[in-house]
Design a protein around this motif. Structure first.
Motif, PDB file in Angstrom:
ATOM      1  N   VAL A 151       6.878   8.648  -9.108  1.00 17.54           N
ATOM      2  CA  VAL A 151       7.221   7.971 -10.470  1.00 17.54           C
ATOM      3  C   VAL A 151       8.909   8.906 -10.818  1.00 17.54           C
ATOM      4  O   VAL A 151       9.849   8.534 -10.987  1.00 17.54           O
ATOM      5  N   SER A 152       8.673  10.156 -10.444  1.00 19.38           N
ATOM      6  CA  SER A 152       9.290  11.288 -10.210  1.00 19.38           C
ATOM      7  C   SER A 152      10.522  10.579 -10.276  1.00 19.38           C
ATOM      8  O   SER A 152      11.756  10.475 -10.011  1.00 19.38           O
ATOM      9  N   ILE A 153      10.946  10.519  -8.677  1.00 13.16           N
ATOM     10  CA  ILE A 153      11.533   9.780  -7.139  1.00 13.16           C
ATOM     11  C   ILE A 153      12.433   8.433  -8.199  1.00 13.16           C
ATOM     12  O   ILE A 153      13.108   8.187  -8.372  1.00 13.16           O
TER      13      ILE A 153
ATOM     14  N   GLY B 151       0.735  -1.466  -0.143  1.00 10.85           N
ATOM     15  CA  GLY B 151      -0.033  -0.155  -0.114  1.00 10.85           C
ATOM     16  C   GLY B 151       0.774   1.745  -0.235  1.00 10.85           C
ATOM     17  O   GLY B 151       0.528   2.174  -0.686  1.00 10.85           O
ATOM     18  N   MET B 152       2.233   1.253   0.841  1.00  9.20           N
ATOM     19  CA  MET B 152       2.398   2.309   0.760  1.00  9.20           C
ATOM     20  C   MET B 152       3.388   2.408  -0.453  1.00  9.20           C
ATOM     21  O   MET B 152       3.576   3.697  -1.168  1.00  9.20           O
ATOM     22  N   MET B 153       3.952   1.367  -1.155  1.00  9.36           N
ATOM     23  CA  MET B 153       4.422   1.412  -2.103  1.00  9.36           C
ATOM     24  C   MET B 153       4.046   1.947  -3.471  1.00  9.36           C
ATOM     25  O   MET B 153       4.923   2.254  -4.225  1.00  9.36           O
ATOM     26  N   MET B 154       2.648   1.705  -3.173  1.00 10.93           N
ATOM     27  CA  MET B 154       2.136   1.797  -4.957  1.00 10.93           C
ATOM     28  C   MET B 154       2.184   3.399  -4.676  1.00 10.93           C
ATOM     29  O   MET B 154       1.978   3.553  -6.334  1.00 10.93           O
ATOM     30  N   ASN B 155       2.630   4.441  -3.759  1.00 15.97           N
ATOM     31  CA  ASN B 155       2.211   5.439  -4.665  1.00 15.97           C
ATOM     32  C   ASN B 155       3.440   5.957  -4.804  1.00 15.97           C
ATOM     33  O   ASN B 155       3.408   7.226  -6.008  1.00 15.97           O
ATOM     34  N   PHE B 156       4.405   5.321  -5.371  1.00 13.09           N
ATOM     35  CA  PHE B 156       5.782   5.076  -6.089  1.00 13.09           C
ATOM     36  C   PHE B 156       5.193   5.272  -6.900  1.00 13.09           C
ATOM     37  O   PHE B 156       5.795   5.607  -8.544  1.00 13.09           O
ATOM     38  N   PHE B 157       4.637   4.069  -7.601  1.00 15.21           N
ATOM     39  CA  PHE B 157       3.492   4.188  -9.207  1.00 15.21           C
ATOM     40  C   PHE B 157       2.659   4.293  -9.181  1.00 15.21           C
ATOM     41  O   PHE B 157       2.529   4.620 -10.763  1.00 15.21           O
ATOM     42  N   THR B 158       2.209   4.907  -8.363  1.00 15.95           N
ATOM     43  CA  THR B 158       0.443   6.115  -8.497  1.00 15.95           C
ATOM     44  C   THR B 158       0.833   7.487  -9.206  1.00 15.95           C
ATOM     45  O   THR B 158      -0.067   8.048  -9.932  1.00 15.95           O
ATOM     46  N   ASN B 159       1.929   7.579  -8.495  1.00 14.16           N
ATOM     47  CA  ASN B 159       1.626   8.819  -8.081  1.00 14.16           C
ATOM     48  C   ASN B 159       2.777   9.902  -8.604  1.00 14.16           C
ATOM     49  O   ASN B 159       3.703   9.092  -9.016  1.00 14.16           O
ATOM     50  N   LEU B 160       2.484  11.019  -9.299  1.00  9.49           N
ATOM     51  CA  LEU B 160       3.601  11.355 -10.377  1.00  9.49           C
ATOM     52  C   LEU B 160       5.147  11.785  -9.274  1.00  9.49           C
ATOM     53  O   LEU B 160       6.173  11.925 -10.005  1.00  9.49           O
ATOM     54  N   LEU B 161       4.722  12.087  -8.316  1.00  7.86           N
ATOM     55  CA  LEU B 161       5.875  12.440  -7.562  1.00  7.86           C
ATOM     56  C   LEU B 161       7.068  10.979  -7.381  1.00  7.86           C
ATOM     57  O   LEU B 161       8.154  11.142  -7.639  1.00  7.86           O
TER      58      LEU B 161
END
Length: 207
Positions: A182-184, A170-180
């Motif tokens: 993905v940018s990171i 759940g926490m790590m999905m933000n890296f794949f679904t959020n533009l910020l």
């Protein structure tokens, strides 16, 4: 985020054939240079036996050791269909792109122009290439630890990414679904690539 992730994945997939071809080309060149050392000795013996330089090339082709027999075979075929000897040598030099082969070709050209002893030149070149290969092997063994450390350090972020994704999706999905996020990830990939490049330059010593 999905679009950016798709573009990143597409770029990585497109890089795979390039990387594979580059590695195969490097391995083939290393094998060619290794065989060239033995081929020079064989050609030198053929010249001592009274063969012409053309027949010396044909001897290597008949031995059938790939890839050198393939490249020399193309050279022999070109000379048979009317290509000038010098032009066929130039074509092989451009095709193989080996510094050792260039050294051999320059020796042949100079010998044909000045009438030097090509057998002795081949023996000297063979010894030079063999000594350089020995030094390169020693350098690789001395820098092996640095290369291994670079690979391990570079893989740690990827390992942590996979581990955290399994532990807390759940926490790590933000890296794949959020533009910020993905940018990171893109920034991390770029920094890893730069790090690999820098380490490669540091441990790669030209002889």
């Amino acid at each position: 985020g999905g679009l950016v992730g798709g573009l990143i994945l597409f770029s990585l997939i497109r890089m795979i054939p390039v990387v594979v071809i580059t590695i195969m080309k490097k391995k083939r060149l290393e094998q060619f240079n290794l065989q060239l050392t033995e081929a020079l000795v064989s050609m030198s013996n053929s010249l001592r036996a009274g063969f012409s330089i053309q027949q010396a090339f044909e001897t290597i082709v008949q031995e059938g050791r790939k890839p050198i027999s393939q490249e020399f075979g193309v050279f022999v075929q070109q000379t048979r269909v009317g290509v000038r000897f010098e032009d066929a040598l130039t074509n092989m030099e451009e095709r193989v792109q080996s510094e050792d082969l260039t050294l051999m070709i320059r020796a042949i050209e100079i010998s044909r122009q000045t009438g030097g002893n090509l057998t002795e030149v081949f023996d000297i070149i063979s010894g030079t290439i063999r000594e350089r290969s020995r030094i390169e092997g020693k350098i690789k063994s001395m820098t092996a630890m640095g290369r291994l450390q670079g690979i391990v350090v570079g893989l740690i972020p990827l390992f942590l990414l996979g581990a955290m994704t399994l532990l807390d999706p759940g926490m790590m999905m933000n890296f794949f679904t959020n533009l910020l996020g993905v940018s990171i990830l893109v920034l991390v990939v770029v920094l890893l690539a730069v790090g690999f490049f820098v380490i490669h330059k540091i441990v790669s010593i030209e002889v």
